[in-house]
Motif scaffolding. Structure first.
Motif, PDB file in Angstrom:
ATOM      1  N   PRO A   1      30.092  -6.338 104.872  1.00 29.79           N
ATOM      2  CA  PRO A   1      31.522  -6.631 104.724  1.00 29.79           C
ATOM      3  C   PRO A   1      32.071  -7.466 105.882  1.00 29.79           C
ATOM      4  O   PRO A   1      31.513  -7.509 106.963  1.00 29.79           O
ATOM      5  CB  PRO A   1      32.168  -5.240 104.700  1.00 29.79           C
ATOM      6  N   ILE A   2      33.188  -8.098 105.589  1.00 28.22           N
ATOM      7  CA  ILE A   2      33.897  -8.894 106.585  1.00 28.22           C
ATOM      8  C   ILE A   2      34.779  -7.942 107.389  1.00 28.22           C
ATOM      9  O   ILE A   2      35.872  -7.578 106.958  1.00 28.22           O
ATOM     10  CB  ILE A   2      34.740  -9.993 105.900  1.00 28.22           C
ATOM     11  N   THR A   3      34.260  -7.519 108.533  1.00 25.41           N
ATOM     12  CA  THR A   3      34.974  -6.601 109.417  1.00 25.41           C
ATOM     13  C   THR A   3      34.733  -7.023 110.858  1.00 25.41           C
ATOM     14  O   THR A   3      33.741  -7.713 111.143  1.00 25.41           O
ATOM     15  CB  THR A   3      34.459  -5.146 109.242  1.00 25.41           C
ATOM     16  N   PRO A   4      35.595  -6.593 111.772  1.00 27.40           N
ATOM     17  CA  PRO A   4      35.357  -6.915 113.184  1.00 27.40           C
ATOM     18  C   PRO A   4      33.983  -6.437 113.674  1.00 27.40           C
ATOM     19  O   PRO A   4      33.342  -7.096 114.494  1.00 27.40           O
ATOM     20  CB  PRO A   4      36.489  -6.189 113.916  1.00 27.40           C
ATOM     21  N   GLU A   5      33.528  -5.309 113.138  1.00 26.90           N
ATOM     22  CA  GLU A   5      32.234  -4.773 113.563  1.00 26.90           C
ATOM     23  C   GLU A   5      31.064  -5.691 113.178  1.00 26.90           C
ATOM     24  O   GLU A   5      30.003  -5.629 113.803  1.00 26.90           O
ATOM     25  CB  GLU A   5      31.993  -3.379 112.944  1.00 26.90           C
TER      26      GLU A   5
ATOM     27  N   VAL B   1      33.437 -15.714 110.597  1.00 23.52           N
ATOM     28  CA  VAL B   1      33.818 -15.155 111.907  1.00 23.52           C
ATOM     29  C   VAL B   1      35.335 -15.053 112.009  1.00 23.52           C
ATOM     30  O   VAL B   1      35.873 -14.023 112.433  1.00 23.52           O
ATOM     31  CB  VAL B   1      33.238 -16.004 113.069  1.00 23.52           C
ATOM     32  N   MET B   2      36.024 -16.105 111.609  1.00 20.65           N
ATOM     33  CA  MET B   2      37.493 -16.065 111.630  1.00 20.65           C
ATOM     34  C   MET B   2      38.016 -14.927 110.765  1.00 20.65           C
ATOM     35  O   MET B   2      38.926 -14.201 111.173  1.00 20.65           O
ATOM     36  CB  MET B   2      38.081 -17.393 111.155  1.00 20.65           C
ATOM     37  N   LEU B   3      37.422 -14.757 109.577  1.00 25.41           N
ATOM     38  CA  LEU B   3      37.842 -13.687 108.682  1.00 25.41           C
ATOM     39  C   LEU B   3      37.530 -12.313 109.281  1.00 25.41           C
ATOM     40  O   LEU B   3      38.351 -11.395 109.190  1.00 25.41           O
ATOM     41  CB  LEU B   3      37.174 -13.842 107.314  1.00 25.41           C
ATOM     42  N   CYS B   4      36.360 -12.169 109.887  1.00 27.22           N
ATOM     43  CA  CYS B   4      35.984 -10.890 110.497  1.00 27.22           C
ATOM     44  C   CYS B   4      36.990 -10.459 111.556  1.00 27.22           C
ATOM     45  O   CYS B   4      37.344  -9.280 111.638  1.00 27.22           O
ATOM     46  CB  CYS B   4      34.587 -10.984 111.137  1.00 27.22           C
ATOM     47  N   TYR B   5      37.424 -11.406 112.373  1.00 26.44           N
ATOM     48  CA  TYR B   5      38.320 -11.071 113.471  1.00 26.44           C
ATOM     49  C   TYR B   5      39.791 -11.275 113.131  1.00 26.44           C
ATOM     50  O   TYR B   5      40.661 -11.148 113.996  1.00 26.44           O
ATOM     51  CB  TYR B   5      37.927 -11.854 114.723  1.00 26.44           C
ATOM     52  N   GLY B   6      40.075 -11.592 111.879  1.00 24.11           N
ATOM     53  CA  GLY B   6      41.459 -11.736 111.447  1.00 24.11           C
ATOM     54  C   GLY B   6      42.189 -12.882 112.116  1.00 24.11           C
ATOM     55  O   GLY B   6      43.404 -12.806 112.337  1.00 24.11           O
ATOM     56  N   ILE B   7      41.461 -13.941 112.439  1.00 26.32           N
ATOM     57  CA  ILE B   7      42.074 -15.111 113.078  1.00 26.32           C
ATOM     58  C   ILE B   7      42.658 -15.996 111.985  1.00 26.32           C
ATOM     59  O   ILE B   7      41.945 -16.490 111.115  1.00 26.32           O
ATOM     60  CB  ILE B   7      41.041 -15.895 113.914  1.00 26.32           C
TER      61      ILE B   7
ATOM     62  N   LEU C   1      28.374 -14.407 113.935  1.00 23.76           N
ATOM     63  CA  LEU C   1      28.180 -15.380 115.018  1.00 23.76           C
ATOM     64  C   LEU C   1      26.699 -15.683 115.211  1.00 23.76           C
ATOM     65  O   LEU C   1      26.310 -16.838 115.403  1.00 23.76           O
ATOM     66  CB  LEU C   1      28.769 -14.851 116.326  1.00 23.76           C
ATOM     67  N   LEU C   2      25.868 -14.660 115.156  1.00 21.27           N
ATOM     68  CA  LEU C   2      24.426 -14.869 115.319  1.00 21.27           C
ATOM     69  C   LEU C   2      23.848 -15.700 114.175  1.00 21.27           C
ATOM     70  O   LEU C   2      23.012 -16.584 114.396  1.00 21.27           O
ATOM     71  CB  LEU C   2      23.700 -13.525 115.429  1.00 21.27           C
ATOM     72  N   TRP C   3      24.306 -15.426 112.946  1.00 22.37           N
ATOM     73  CA  TRP C   3      23.861 -16.237 111.817  1.00 22.37           C
ATOM     74  C   TRP C   3      24.317 -17.681 111.991  1.00 22.37           C
ATOM     75  O   TRP C   3      23.582 -18.621 111.674  1.00 22.37           O
ATOM     76  CB  TRP C   3      24.385 -15.664 110.495  1.00 22.37           C
ATOM     77  N   MET C   4      25.535 -17.879 112.503  1.00 23.30           N
ATOM     78  CA  MET C   4      26.044 -19.222 112.724  1.00 23.30           C
ATOM     79  C   MET C   4      25.188 -19.953 113.762  1.00 23.30           C
ATOM     80  O   MET C   4      24.850 -21.127 113.590  1.00 23.30           O
ATOM     81  CB  MET C   4      27.506 -19.184 113.180  1.00 23.30           C
ATOM     82  N   ILE C   5      24.809 -19.249 114.816  1.00 21.86           N
ATOM     83  CA  ILE C   5      23.949 -19.849 115.842  1.00 21.86           C
ATOM     84  C   ILE C   5      22.616 -20.264 115.230  1.00 21.86           C
ATOM     85  O   ILE C   5      22.074 -21.331 115.549  1.00 21.86           O
ATOM     86  CB  ILE C   5      23.766 -18.889 117.028  1.00 21.86           C
ATOM     87  N   GLY C   6      22.089 -19.442 114.336  1.00 17.47           N
ATOM     88  CA  GLY C   6      20.851 -19.800 113.643  1.00 17.47           C
ATOM     89  C   GLY C   6      20.999 -21.080 112.848  1.00 17.47           C
ATOM     90  O   GLY C   6      20.106 -21.942 112.837  1.00 17.47           O
TER      91      GLY C   6
END
Length: 108
Positions: free
Chosen positions: A26-30, A82-88, A36-41
């Motif tokens: 799920p899209i959560t802060p946790e 990432v933006m969605l996870c952190y509510g940005i 982020l790690l997937w994005m780095i990949g």
């Protein structure tokens, strides 16, 4: 072709996340750090295309360019996750981007 902005990307990403909500985490802060790690990949895959083929060939060879652009799209998808996870919000990002831009314009 019209502009393709973050608002549109975010809406598409929400639809994608909703479609696979029973399969993907799920899209959560946790889970933000995982995204982020997937994005780095995915960034690594972009770098590999350029590293293995060179800058000019990655831009001019049709197949390589398609791969490069597809990997960049993957990066943006995780970026939006990432933006969605952190509510940005898009507005928050815009304000911060403008502030950082103005700071950099005065830097040197």
């Amino acid at each position: 072709m019209s502009d393709f902005g973050i608002n549109e990307m975010q809406e598409m990403q929400k639809r994608l996340q909703n479609k696979y909500k029973n399969i993907w985490e799920p899209i959560t802060p946790e889970n933000g750090k995982n995204k982020l790690l997937w994005m780095i990949g995915e960034i690594g895959e972009v770098i590999d295309i350029i590293k293995k083929n060179g800058d000019l060939k990655a831009c001019s060879d049709t197949k390589l360019r398609e791969n490069l652009i597809e990997e960049m799209a993957d990066v943006l998808m995780y970026y939006n996750d990432v933006m969605l996870c952190y509510g940005i919000s898009v507005d928050e990002l815009k304000q911060s981007y403008i502030k950082k831009f103005e700071k950099n314009m005065k830097r040197w």
